[in-house]
Design an enzyme around this catalytic site. Structure first.
Site, short mmCIF file in Angstrom:
data_model
loop_
_atom_site.label_atom_id
_atom_site.label_comp_id
_atom_site.label_asym_id
_atom_site.label_seq_id
_atom_site.Cartn_x
_atom_site.Cartn_y
_atom_site.Cartn_z
N GLN A 279 -4.92 -1.89 9.74
CA GLN A 279 -4.74 -3.17 9.04
C GLN A 279 -5.24 -4.33 9.90
O GLN A 279 -4.92 -4.43 11.09
CB GLN A 279 -3.25 -3.35 8.69
N LYS B 242 0.85 -1.21 0.00
CA LYS B 242 0.00 0.00 0.00
C LYS B 242 0.88 1.25 0.00
O LYS B 242 0.60 2.23 -0.69
CB LYS B 242 -0.94 -0.02 1.22
N ASP C 21 -11.50 2.38 4.23
CA ASP C 21 -11.72 0.94 4.08
C ASP C 21 -13.22 0.62 3.97
O ASP C 21 -13.59 -0.49 3.60
CB ASP C 21 -11.18 0.21 5.32
N1 GUN Z 1 -6.62 -7.19 5.87
C1 GUN Z 1 -6.85 -7.88 4.72
N2 GUN Z 1 -7.48 -7.10 3.81
C2 GUN Z 1 -7.65 -5.88 4.41
C3 GUN Z 1 -8.23 -4.66 3.97
O1 GUN Z 1 -8.74 -4.52 2.85
N3 GUN Z 1 -8.21 -3.64 4.88
C4 GUN Z 1 -7.67 -3.78 6.13
N4 GUN Z 1 -7.72 -2.72 6.95
N5 GUN Z 1 -7.13 -4.91 6.57
C5 GUN Z 1 -7.11 -5.95 5.70
#
Ligand code: GUN
Length: 286
Positions: free
Chosen positions: A98, A54, A121
């Site tokens: 996350q 990211k 998100d």
């Molecule tokens: N863990 C796995 N996929 C995601 C996601 O799209 N967002 C977040 N915050 N954690 C994740």
């Protein structure tokens, strides 16, 4: 013949669309550059890889980011304080925490503490509820990535039967809502299957579109699908030093009409959709 849906190529196209909007609406107007906050807890290797990817995307496109990496034994109270700081920081346009979190941290409390206007998100109930009501909101990045890849390849989903395997809050649940919504893209007839569904094959054999997000390498086999179906593989599984999807590629390849590869399918789409949500948050803020 099975056609592979190229997430890498499409993500490049979407990156250039984001860059164009960034230049036109932010840089040329001397507005502040969008800024994404990321809170990572602990040492989960997959989470660290996802977060690094990211960050790479942010650097690549010229979006600012701030990473708060908290140690594995961080108390829930401390994490909630960091979230509140992000909520209050006027320079952060949007942020994510996350997942997964350590077992001693209550995920619901974490999600409820995020300011919905910064929830890029799309996990806060305000955004999730609006999504379920066909209102404008932040939608979860993976679900948006799936809709976008289907739309860009002009795959008709209206009136089709979509079977989803996995009801996670991050993928299965939101994509079931978005595929069935009364909007474009949407209007699909959705069956949401999960670990308590007996005889999943019964459903997958009838499906026009199958979306698999179960985290089990090679779960969906060619014998479980009908000829010509469209298969979206959301799995990213580390297996014997390789990355494998939830689809048994070799048995599905040749029987499906379209298939997303792993890697290079939904993964890159998810990452660019987070950037898109961050840009939207920044534009909403200015
Ligand atoms: N863990 C796995 N996929 C995601 C996601 O799209 N967002 C977040 N915050 N954690 C994740």
């Amino acid at each position: 013949m099975t056609k592979l849906l190229d997430g890498n190529m499409l993500a490049t196209e979407i990156r250039s669309e984001i860059s164009h909007t960034l230049e036109k609406e932010i840089l040329n107007k001397n507005k502040r550059i969008p800024h994404l906050g990321i809170i990572l807890t602990g040492n989960n290797r997959s989470s660290i890889t996802y977060v690094n990817n990211k960050i790479k995307e942010c650097k690549n496109i010229g979006i600012k980011y701030s990473l708060i990496h908290l140690p594995v034994n961080t108390l829930e109270k401390k994490l909630l304080e960091e979230i509140k700081k992000m909520n209050q920081n006027p320079y952060i346009d949007g942020f994510i925490v996350q997942f997964p979190l350590e077992k001693h941290i209550n995920q619901d409390k974490v999600i409820l503490t995020i300011n919905p206007t910064k929830d890029v998100d799309g996990f806060h109930p305000e955004n999730f509820g609006k999504m379920a009501l066909d209102m404008k909101a932040f939608f979860p990045a993976t679900a948006l990535g799936i809709l976008t890849i289907l739309d860009k390849y002009k795959i008709k989903i209206s009136g089709k039967h979509t079977v989803i395997i996995g009801r996670s809050k991050i993928v299965g649940r939101p994509i079931s809502i978005l595929m069935s919504r009364r909007n474009h893209p949407g209007n699909s007839t959705v069956t949401l299957t999960h670990s308590k569904t007996p005889n999943i094959e019964y459903y997958t054999k009838q499906a026009d579109i199958i979306i698999v997000a179960v985290g089990k390498p090679g779960f969906l086999k060619g014998k479980m699908i009908k000829e010509g179906s469209i298969i979206i593989d959301v799995g990213i599984n580390n297996y014997e030093k390789k990355i494998l999807g939830d689809v048994d590629f070799d048995s599905v390849n040749g029987k499906a009409s379209y298939l997303t590869p792993v890697p290079g399918g939904i993964g890159p789409m998810t990452r660019v959709m987070l950037l898109k949500n961050t840009l939207i948050a920044a534009l909403n803020n200015r």
